[in-house]
Design an enzyme around this catalytic site. Structure first.
Site, PDB file in Angstrom:
ATOM      1  N   ASP A   1    -109.056  -8.540  -9.169  1.00  0.00           N
ATOM      2  CA  ASP A   1    -108.152  -9.621  -9.537  1.00  0.00           C
ATOM      3  C   ASP A   1    -108.255  -9.928 -11.030  1.00  0.00           C
ATOM      4  O   ASP A   1    -109.331  -9.789 -11.620  1.00  0.00           O
ATOM      5  CB  ASP A   1    -108.547 -10.868  -8.717  1.00  0.00           C
ATOM      6  CG  ASP A   1    -107.583 -12.006  -8.890  1.00  0.00           C
ATOM      7  OD1 ASP A   1    -106.381 -11.788  -8.668  1.00  0.00           O
ATOM      8  OD2 ASP A   1    -108.022 -13.120  -9.241  1.00  0.00           O
TER       9      ASP A   1
ATOM     10  N   GLU B   1    -105.866  -5.675 -11.577  1.00  0.00           N
ATOM     11  CA  GLU B   1    -104.582  -6.324 -11.835  1.00  0.00           C
ATOM     12  C   GLU B   1    -104.535  -6.765 -13.293  1.00  0.00           C
ATOM     13  O   GLU B   1    -105.207  -7.722 -13.660  1.00  0.00           O
ATOM     14  CB  GLU B   1    -104.450  -7.555 -10.916  1.00  0.00           C
ATOM     15  CG  GLU B   1    -103.241  -8.404 -11.205  1.00  0.00           C
ATOM     16  CD  GLU B   1    -103.421  -9.881 -10.818  1.00  0.00           C
ATOM     17  OE1 GLU B   1    -102.426 -10.534 -10.523  1.00  0.00           O
ATOM     18  OE2 GLU B   1    -104.565 -10.372 -10.832  1.00  0.00           O
TER      19      GLU B   1
END
Ligand code: CA
Length: 627
Positions: free
Chosen positions: A344, A373
């Site tokens: 993340d 990400e």
């Protein structure tokens, strides 16, 4: 809110320290937690740092007597309730339970710590371009156990499907019931939004109170959330998924923790977190990180500012924090059998830390895949966060990454009314030279943070099929967000809950069940079969995994590319215009030479003449060429 919260916490801590100082010999020390909760013999990571927590745990003198295990150093830190113990575990050490002995004066504490034997179950298998990843939010996918929907002793005791912001009761047992559905669809890997405990209270976001059903605010790194089923349910799920041939991607969050994380109630040291004189949010601007002309102060805010007020930013340049996170990652793979990491908010992490963490995982599990990400919209910035060929001062060792450039290119290209939409996709791929291996990037059409794909492209069903055809035939590791296959739609307006609706049929009492063909409309079944056909064809066709990609300049709204290896050549020809086109194939002789026939993969029709290929309006035709 957060500064007030922390002030409160620190003043409690201060009071505790003052009290401790007054009666230092009166208080009995205790050990309440040891992280990691266990380790294994025979790991590559053999210098283990245990975090020992409890009242005055830092004032004990520790010893370990266990063959092959040596206590090298005990670190004490600002907060006397912590000790960090550096252990080395020799390759000769045998599985068993060692005793950590802590002494102070007449007090002796004994804490068992298990060194397990490693088992042979699959783990760290990686995901590759042969896979097709399905991303689901466990709270919103299926509820298999209504007894775990809510717990009165958790900070957020609610579950209510009528409230889009509350938990809806979905869990691992629910997902387990639909492994056959995913198998039939052609999925080979499952990625859940984070499964770790999020014992977060409701937080005010945009004026409404919201639960942490998304999972991105960890409150204990060693517990899977009870509402998803807990550690045992996760182990069972992974085991069953592996047995059914799926790989498991776990969603990791290194950048921050939930405001209700147990460590935040009594921080080991002030700089466990990035502390600012006044609350400082990240700017969410990625340019300062890669910009050779960028100001350090801007970079500092991007990387060290907090993601949101209730997700405090971890200071990963603090070696204790780094060890805590790296060891947790290794523990998770070994304990649960995870095959890949999705990371993340990758770009907000400390990059030297990320390299160290990635390397530790790769040293332990050489085939594991890691894809972060980094929400950027250009190739240079995207390349920075993965293995690349650009002469950046910092070189990332991340094997993969989520391909936001291709995501934007496909959606922008399909959104536009002009025939030139195909050019956006073509141009994105034409810049692949910057990557060491673009096939390791994970491609997608939408996710839990974006508008849903079908809505983005104006609910145009022809375009829907084109985009999915591209996703499943171009380079990279394709991933799909749950529900895309049954035409779930919506914009994030008024909130992201709109793109995170429950999968119809996954929950007790649902009136329709879209896990079954009979519960789907004709159009939904057409969509499902489109995905299924391409996904299963892709699964069985190595040329679509590791085969080369050759693309030709788009012309007048048509775009042709090939995937090929020694055994097969697949031609993908897109006609974005509103007229049928007879495609003259002489321009593609470089790749078509020697091929006389073809089979249309989507319609199963045979073509005996490849000189002119009929491309119906607004379609992407997939042809397997033969001699
Ligand atoms: Ca449940």
């Amino acid at each position: 809110m957060i500064t007030h919260f922390l002030k409160q916490r620190f003043s409690h801590l201060l009071v505790a320290i003052l009290l401790a100082g007054q009666c230092v010999f009166a208080q009995q020390a205790a050990i309440q937690r040891v992280n990691p909760t266990n380790w294994w013999v025979g790991m590559h990571w053999k210098n283990l740092q245990l975090m020992v927590y409890g009242p005055e745990a830092g004032k004990l003198t520790y010893s370990v007597a266990y063959p092959g295990v040596r206590l090298v150093k005990t670190h004490t830190v600002e907060n006397a309730n912590y000790a960090f113990l550096d252990l080395t575990i020799a390759p000769t050490a045998k599985p068993g339970t060692l005793k950590l002995v802590g002494k102070r004066g007449s007090q002796t504490l004994t804490q068992p710590f298990e060194l397990k034997a490693r088992d042979n179950s699959p783990k760290g298998q990686g995901v590759t371009d042969a896979d097709f990843i399905y991303l689901a939010m466990p709270d919103r996918f299926a509820n298999g156990d209504e007894s775990n929907d809510k717990f009165a002793d958790l900070a957020d005791p609610n579950a209510d499907r009528s409230n889009p912001f509350y938990r809806h009761g979905g869990d691992l047992a629910g997902a387990e019931k639909h492994l056959d559905y995913l198998k039939d669809l052609g999925v080979t890997a499952i990625w859940f939004t984070p499964v770790l405990e999020n014992n977060q209270p409701l937080t005010n976001e945009g004026g409404s109170m919201r639960s942490a059903y998304h999972g991105y605010g960890f409150t204990d790194h060693y517990e899977v959330d009870r509402r998803l089923g807990g550690n045992e349910a996760y182990k069972t799920f992974v085991k069953k998924a592996h047995a059914a041939g799926f790989k498991i991607v776990q969603d990791a969050v290194y950048n921050h923790v939930g405001i209700n994380h147990w460590i935040l109630k009594d921080l080991p040291m002030k700089d466990w977190l990035h502390q600012w004189p006044t609350y400082t949010n990240t700017s969410y601007k990625y340019q300062p990180v890669t910009d050779p002309h960028g100001a350090e102060s801007d970079r500092n805010v991007t990387v060290n500012g907090w993601f949101v007020p209730f997700l405090p930013d971890l200071n990963q340049s603090n070696p204790y924090v780094a060890n805590f996170l790296i060891q947790h990652a290794l523990w998770t793979v070994e304990n649960f059998g995870v095959d890949a990491w999705r990371v993340d908010t990758y770009m907000y992490n400390d990059m030297p830390f990320m390299n160290k963490c990635n390397q530790a995982l790769l040293d332990e599990y050489p085939r594991i895949h890691i894809f972060g990400e980094s929400w950027v919209n250009n190739v240079v910035d995207q390349a920075y966060y993965t293995r690349n060929k650009i002469d950046f001062p910092f070189k990332s060792n991340q094997p993969g990454g989520l391909d936001f450039v291709v995501f934007s290119a496909i959606n922008d290209g399909l959104k536009t009314k002009s025939n030139d939409g195909v050019n956006r996709f073509y141009e994105a791929l034409a810049q692949d030279a910057v990557y060491v291996n673009p096939n390791k990037l994970v491609t997608f059409l939408d996710n839990h943070d974006t508008d849903r794909y079908l809505s983005m492209i104006g609910e145009d069903f022809d375009k829907y099929k084109i985009g999915l055809t591209w996703l499943l035939t171009t380079r990279g590791i394709p991933s799909m967000y749950y529900g895309t296959e049954i035409l779930m739609k919506n914009f994030k307006d008024p909130s992201d809950a709109e793109v995170r609706r429950d999968f119809p049929g996954g929950f007790p009492g649902d009136k329709v069940n879209k896990f079954e063909a009979a519960g789907r409309t004709d159009r939904e079944n057409e969509a499902f079969q489109h995905v299924r056909k391409l996904a299963t064809y892709r699964r069985d066709t190595p040329a679509l995994h590791s085969g080369k990609l050759m693309q030709f300049l788009p012309q007048d709204g048509t775009y042709v590319y090939f995937r090929y290896d020694d055994k097969k050549t697949i031609m993908v020809a897109t006609n974005m215009t509103d007229k049928d086109v007879s495609l003259d194939t002489r321009r593609f002789v470089e790749r078509m030479k020697g091929f006389a026939k073809a089979r249309n993969v989507l319609t199963d029709q045979d073509l005996s003449d490849l000189s002119l290929i009929k491309l119906p309006t607004k379609t992407a035709t997939v042809l397997e060429l033969s001699r």
